[in-house]
Design an enzyme around this catalytic site. Structure first.
Site, PDB file in Angstrom:
ATOM      1  N   SER A   1      65.843  42.633  31.616  1.00  0.00           N
ATOM      2  CA  SER A   1      64.406  42.737  31.882  1.00  0.00           C
ATOM      3  C   SER A   1      63.595  43.269  30.696  1.00  0.00           C
ATOM      4  CB  SER A   1      64.143  43.576  33.144  1.00  0.00           C
ATOM      5  OG  SER A   1      64.710  42.936  34.277  1.00  0.00           O
TER       6      SER A   1
ATOM      7  N   GLU B   1      76.639  36.768  34.293  1.00  0.00           N
ATOM      8  CA  GLU B   1      76.556  35.604  35.194  1.00  0.00           C
ATOM      9  C   GLU B   1      77.830  34.758  35.100  1.00  0.00           C
ATOM     10  OE1 GLU B   1      72.739  34.173  33.867  1.00  0.00           O
ATOM     11  OE2 GLU B   1      71.769  35.916  34.765  1.00  0.00           O
TER      12      GLU B   1
ATOM     13  N   GLY C   1      67.321  40.214  35.213  1.00  0.00           N
ATOM     14  CA  GLY C   1      66.505  39.356  36.069  1.00  0.00           C
ATOM     15  C   GLY C   1      65.840  40.080  37.223  1.00  0.00           C
TER      16      GLY C   1
ATOM     17  N   HIS D   1      78.917  37.001  29.491  1.00  0.00           N
ATOM     18  CA  HIS D   1      77.664  37.330  30.200  1.00  0.00           C
ATOM     19  C   HIS D   1      77.997  37.622  31.667  1.00  0.00           C
ATOM     20  CE1 HIS D   1      73.693  36.941  31.993  1.00  0.00           C
ATOM     21  NE2 HIS D   1      73.207  37.150  30.787  1.00  0.00           N
TER      22      HIS D   1
ATOM     23  N   GLU E   1      74.304  45.139  28.848  1.00  0.00           N
ATOM     24  CA  GLU E   1      73.435  44.543  29.856  1.00  0.00           C
ATOM     25  C   GLU E   1      73.818  45.069  31.240  1.00  0.00           C
ATOM     26  OE1 GLU E   1      71.480  40.706  28.345  1.00  0.00           O
ATOM     27  OE2 GLU E   1      73.256  40.164  29.476  1.00  0.00           O
TER      28      GLU E   1
ATOM     29  N   GLY F   1      66.345  37.493  28.416  1.00  0.00           N
ATOM     30  CA  GLY F   1      66.468  36.329  29.296  1.00  0.00           C
ATOM     31  C   GLY F   1      65.100  35.747  29.583  1.00  0.00           C
TER      32      GLY F   1
ATOM     33  N   ASN G   1      68.326  34.302  25.480  1.00  0.00           N
ATOM     34  CA  ASN G   1      69.274  33.570  26.327  1.00  0.00           C
ATOM     35  C   ASN G   1      68.472  32.725  27.317  1.00  0.00           C
ATOM     36  OD1 ASN G   1      71.249  32.677  28.079  1.00  0.00           O
ATOM     37  ND2 ASN G   1      71.581  34.679  29.038  1.00  0.00           N
ATOM     38  N   TRP G   2      68.433  31.436  27.070  1.00  0.00           N
ATOM     39  CA  TRP G   2      67.599  30.555  27.902  1.00  0.00           C
ATOM     40  C   TRP G   2      68.200  30.291  29.283  1.00  0.00           C
ATOM     41  CZ3 TRP G   2      64.984  26.005  24.803  1.00  0.00           C
ATOM     42  CH2 TRP G   2      64.382  26.522  23.646  1.00  0.00           C
ATOM     43  N   LYS G   3      69.452  30.657  29.452  1.00  0.00           N
ATOM     44  CA  LYS G   3      70.176  30.342  30.706  1.00  0.00           C
ATOM     45  C   LYS G   3      70.067  28.842  30.986  1.00  0.00           C
ATOM     46  CE  LYS G   3      69.115  34.953  32.306  1.00  0.00           C
ATOM     47  NZ  LYS G   3      69.456  35.926  33.299  1.00  0.00           N
TER      48      LYS G   3
HETATM   49  C1  PEP Z   1      70.113  37.972  30.293  1.00  0.00           C
HETATM   50  O1  PEP Z   1      70.266  36.992  31.000  1.00  0.00           O
HETATM   51  O2  PEP Z   1      70.917  38.205  29.388  1.00  0.00           O
HETATM   52  C2  PEP Z   1      68.960  38.829  30.552  1.00  0.00           C
HETATM   53  C3  PEP Z   1      68.900  39.972  29.930  1.00  0.00           C
HETATM   54  O3  PEP Z   1      68.034  38.376  31.433  1.00  0.00           O
HETATM   55  P1  PEP Z   1      66.585  39.048  31.756  1.00  0.00           P
HETATM   56  O4  PEP Z   1      65.966  39.407  30.449  1.00  0.00           O
HETATM   57  O5  PEP Z   1      65.835  37.970  32.468  1.00  0.00           O
HETATM   58  O6  PEP Z   1      66.847  40.240  32.596  1.00  0.00           O
END
Ligand code: PEP
Length: 254
Positions: free
Chosen positions: A212, A97, A173, A95, A167, A233, A9-11
């Site tokens: 993470s 976010e 993050g 998600h 998640e 992410g 997931n590039w966000k």
């Molecule tokens: C995500 O945004 O789905 C995610 C898991 O981010 P990260 O790996 O940076 O925690």
């Protein structure tokens, strides 16, 4: 059990130009023969560039969101039809976010899941609890609620096209991934719940862990048979670390 799935997931990172350059570097490190399904979810603006660059590989393309409508006077929205037309086969929905910053609730997410499926897009539905919810013992009930509402009126056949991403919001993050035991416990709960509610077998559903994940913790996370891959992410933005996570998934599955 199905092959593991690793989705990046590039966000809101990387322009289309940067995406092309990322792909050039990544494909040098990528092993097509690995027993892993790989999905990349760049921003909408880089979907076209990645689609062109991925056509010689089996890497699938995902959008990070899609509208709950096919078309209309909805300024700024992107419909599932549009992302399908750009080569997407998956779409990330729900998600944390989107839930947190854009007020998306389970009813809207459910509408999006149904519409995406009607266009043969495979939803990756994200669920997860806040830290306060975990600390007050509400993890399972929060997730159950997100699943029951987010997957409301889904048939067993449709469920086979859905991937769940667990998640925990406190792990996204933060650099503080869930432990293997924590993730395994929730994945097992989700699996049992899905079997009971929708009458599908655990083996027909992939449950990814996200929060993470990085090359250092991937090996240990993938030791759990309950963890069928990862939604990554930050670590997917670097070709080397994304390739290492894919390699971990491969080695755990062979
Ligand atoms: C995500 O945004 O789905 C995610 C898991 O981010 P990260 O790996 O940076 O925690």
């Amino acid at each position: 059990m199905q092959r593991p799935l690793i989705a990046g997931n590039w966000k809101m990172y990387k322009t289309a130009t940067e995406a092309r350059s990322f792909l050039q570097d990544f494909l040098q490190l990528y092993h097509e023969e690995y027993a892993v399904d790989v999905v990349m979810a760049p921003p909408f603006t880089a979907l076209h560039a990645l689609h062109n660059g991925l056509h010689t590989t089996s890497i699938a393309l995902a959008a990070q969101n899609a509208s709950s409508e096919n078309e209309g006077a909805l300024t700024g929205e992107i419909s599932p039809l549009m992302i399908k037309d750009l080569g997407c086969t998956y779409v990330i929905l729900g998600h944390s976010e989107r839930r947190q910053h854009f007020g998306e609730g389970n009813a809207l997410i459910n509408k999006k899941v149904h519409l995406a499926l009607s266009h043969q897009l495979r939803p990756i539905l994200c669920v997860g609890e806040l830290l306060t919810e975990r600390e007050t013992g509400q993890t399972n009930s929060v997730i159950e609620h997100q699943l029951l509402e987010g997957l409301h009126e889904m048939t067993a056949e449709q469920m086979k096209s859905v991937t769940i991403a667990y998640e925990p919001v406190w792990a996204i993050g933060t650099g503080k991934a869930a432990t293997v035991d924590q993730a395994t416990e929730v994945h097992a709960y989700i699996g049992t719940m899905i079997e009971k509610t929708w009458g599908v077998t655990r083996e027909s559903i992939r449950i990814l862990y996200g929060g993470s994940v990085n090359p250092e913790n991937a090996d240990s996370l993938f030791t759990s048979p309950q963890i069928n891959g990862a939604l990554v992410g930050k670590a997917c933005l670097n070709p080397d670390s994304f390739a290492k996570i894919i390699a971990s998934a491969h080695h755990s599955s062979v």
